[in-house]
Design a protein around this motif. Sequence first.
Motif, short mmCIF file in Angstrom:
data_model
loop_
_atom_site.label_atom_id
_atom_site.label_comp_id
_atom_site.label_asym_id
_atom_site.label_seq_id
_atom_site.Cartn_x
_atom_site.Cartn_y
_atom_site.Cartn_z
N ASN A 1 -17.16 -29.12 -41.97
CA ASN A 1 -15.87 -28.81 -41.35
C ASN A 1 -14.88 -28.29 -42.38
N VAL A 2 -14.91 -28.84 -43.58
CA VAL A 2 -13.98 -28.40 -44.62
C VAL A 2 -14.24 -26.94 -44.99
N THR A 3 -15.49 -26.60 -45.16
CA THR A 3 -15.84 -25.21 -45.53
C THR A 3 -15.41 -24.22 -44.45
N THR A 4 -15.69 -24.57 -43.20
CA THR A 4 -15.30 -23.69 -42.09
C THR A 4 -13.78 -23.53 -42.03
N ALA A 5 -13.08 -24.66 -42.22
CA ALA A 5 -11.62 -24.59 -42.18
C ALA A 5 -11.09 -23.70 -43.29
N ALA B 1 -7.56 -23.38 -35.49
CA ALA B 1 -8.91 -23.93 -35.62
C ALA B 1 -9.10 -24.65 -36.94
N ALA B 2 -8.55 -24.10 -38.02
CA ALA B 2 -8.68 -24.74 -39.34
C ALA B 2 -7.99 -26.11 -39.35
N ILE B 3 -6.79 -26.18 -38.74
CA ILE B 3 -6.08 -27.46 -38.70
C ILE B 3 -6.81 -28.47 -37.85
N LEU B 4 -7.35 -28.04 -36.69
CA LEU B 4 -8.10 -28.95 -35.83
C LEU B 4 -9.36 -29.45 -36.50
N LEU B 5 -10.06 -28.59 -37.24
CA LEU B 5 -11.26 -29.04 -37.95
C LEU B 5 -10.90 -30.10 -39.00
N GLY B 6 -9.80 -29.91 -39.71
CA GLY B 6 -9.36 -30.91 -40.66
C GLY B 6 -9.01 -32.23 -39.99
#
Length: 888
Positions: free
Chosen positions: A2-6, A188-193
């Motif tokens: 998830n971190v990488t995708t974000a 999306a990046a914030i939601l993944l975090g």
Amino acid sequence: MNVTTAIVLAGIALLCGLATLAGWALDIPILHRFLPRAYPMWPVAAIGYIFVALGVLSDHTRRPSFAIAAYLAAMAVGVIGTLQPVLEPWIDLGQLVYADRVLALGLQHAGRPGVNAIVFLLMLPIAAFASRSKWRLLREVAPLVAIAPLALALASATGMMLSDNPASVNLSLRASVPGTIMALSLTAAILLGHWRVDAQRSSRIERSDPVAIKTVVAGAILLPALPATIELLLERGAHGEPITSHLVLGVFNILAIGLIAYWAVNRVGREQIARAELSLALDGATVVMTDARGRIIHWSLGCQQLYGWTEAEALGENLYMLLRAQCPNWNSSYALPDADGAQELIEQRKDGSQLHVIERLLRSATPTRGAIVVHSILDISERVSALRALRASEERLAQATAAHELGIFDWDVGGDHINWSPGTEQRLGLPLGSLSSFESWKQLIEPSDLESLRATVVEAVAERAERFSFRYRLTGCKGTERTLEGSARCFYNAAGDLIRVVGAALDITERDEHEAALRRREAQLRTVLETVPDAMIVLSGDGSILQFSAAAEELWGYRASEVVGRDFTMLIPADEVETDQEVLHRFVQTGEGLVGEVLVGTAQTADGRRFPAEMRAGAARSDGHLLITVFVRDLTERVATEQRLSELNNEIAHVSRQSAMSEMAADLAHELNQPLSATANFLAAARMLIERGEGGPRVTDLLRMGSEQTQRAGEIIRRLRAFVARGEVEMRVESVERTVRDAVELVLVGTGHFNLRVSFHLDPTARFILADRIQVQQVLVNLLRNAVQALKLVEPDDRQITITSEKLPDQMIAITVTDSGPGLPEHVLETLFSRFSTTKGGAGGMGIGLSISKRIIEGHGGMLSAENAPGGGASFRFTLPGIEEGEE
């Protein structure tokens, strides 16, 4: 993952923002529109999106300070964009960056962020902050805050795709393709975090939070109004079509409310699952609920398993009556009460067995039941058993260390502190705490021992040895210096440094003293054995010779190597072997007949010579083996000497009697003159009466009296001859009174002019003795003559001799001769019975009379002693074997 995708999504948003700024800087419209007829992405909005992207990247790369600054900068752009209608007279946000190129497009409110951009710049930083918050309410609201701008972006994108002219879609929203892409990527990046952080906390069972539910409901009501409010603030002067704007707001509200409803249902489901898990966990715990009267209203499954009573059996019963609870006394308690009021109880199961528990109480109240008490119970039976075993073990260890005077120590090398077992310092005669540190301990050690001990420790550390032994002396102890001996266990850290030493020390002061005394005794014994003239032989229990001294070699003529290991019978004549073997066998079997006795026998040398021997033996057991030490003395010279002494004593006794008679000769002549003169007078008177012709009774009386005087003279002579005559010792039963009175009459012959008085106090129960009368009379004559000599020194009226006899409990008769003379000096009393010691001072005397008298009495089995009488004078007392009248 998830971190990488974000990070990738945030990077895409950052590239879009930079591309937009590059398009304005280079005047390339396609870079700030992405589509030919799309609404442009204004530079100020692009800068705000860049700040959000930088904040998300910093947040995911763990640079929180930079992330907070970036988020605050983005929110500042959003706040200024919201307040633009109010701030328009002073500042125009659209004219700040690339104003000429922005105005060249000729669009209304050119350069100013639209509703989409403002919502994004405000909501996305807030969502990022909330997802990282430590408060659960903010973490749960974070997705809603992020989803709201996401819904707006989707609605704007939908409107642009459905319209033939995307640039004319709700000019007040001012939605652009780059802005929509950046909004979707950053959301999306914030939601993944957020999901990553929430996944880390999802394994925890959380309780229901009514405040969170109320807050979310309020948010569901107010959140859809937020974009509309912003839109109303910005739509003044807008020339776009209101239908499109309303369509976008409607789609946003529908999505927002749907998402909020989904969250609420999901939240309720999670809370139901959490309650089920908590109920299952609590039911397995040993928890009891009681009402105000102590009756059980809830009985958990854990209580059923612990106590054995089912829920049906327990409900309605009094808790403490059911469990027969009682408090342990102070010496059987193994748990201290906690600060929250917990107490230890001893309770009983259904099967009658007992268990120890810790009970904690939580008091509460409900609207329906009123006051209730929650009993949280912890079974500590195993801990109590372990503590009992530990306490017993500690007591045994303490008793063992005290019994053996063992000191156990634990030296923390780094902390320089030494812990000793209780009582160690007191047993060593030191004040409490004297050995608590290395420095204080070092001050008490003998300096030479300290150096030796330091060398031992250094060697052990250098070799990383697990153990080492030690021995040192402590000074400054009460009474005497103490010596300690023991061993220690070493503990090292990973670097190999010594960090701890645990060991035991034993006070061996007494043992050292005993060993030193034993060594001294052994050395002294060796010296004695080397110099003692008696031969020494050490035998085993079976009669084998174990040691043969140098004196024994000289006496028997054998070398030690010739006799060690052989039987002792080789040292005695063949005709006495059987007798001596019986004596040894009897002693080994019964312990009697050898030790403590003086045995006289015959030994035989290597050349066959026989000699009389005196033997004294001692026995000891060592390691289960019997050792018999025999000292042998050659009696050849002693026997010959005793024979010569016996003959000499007889001669001396004879000479003594003759000397006594020579001294009495003058007195005897005077004494005999009296009866002879009386006889002559009686006979002369009788003759005169006969010549006158008178006769009859008067002549007869004169003749009788003359005859008696003649017999008296003859008796004096007879006694003198019997006393002087030398003959063999003859033990006979003799009368005490006759023996004493004859001796007195013999001594007092011719002493009438001395005015001596003799009194007798003879015990009527002590009438007969078993003795040689002549020898006993010799003793009495010697004592009486000494008394007569002493009484010459006092006044005539004070000259008194008292003779007493008494019967003693051990069948002995004591005869005491006491005079009223000046007594005996102290220096004379010390050597009174030694040869050539006299009581007559310068008056003469051989000094052997009392010595001969002592030997005579001891030869009869008695004792002769002397002392000064309490009333003055000397008192001599001797004992002789007594005879009962029936035995005579």
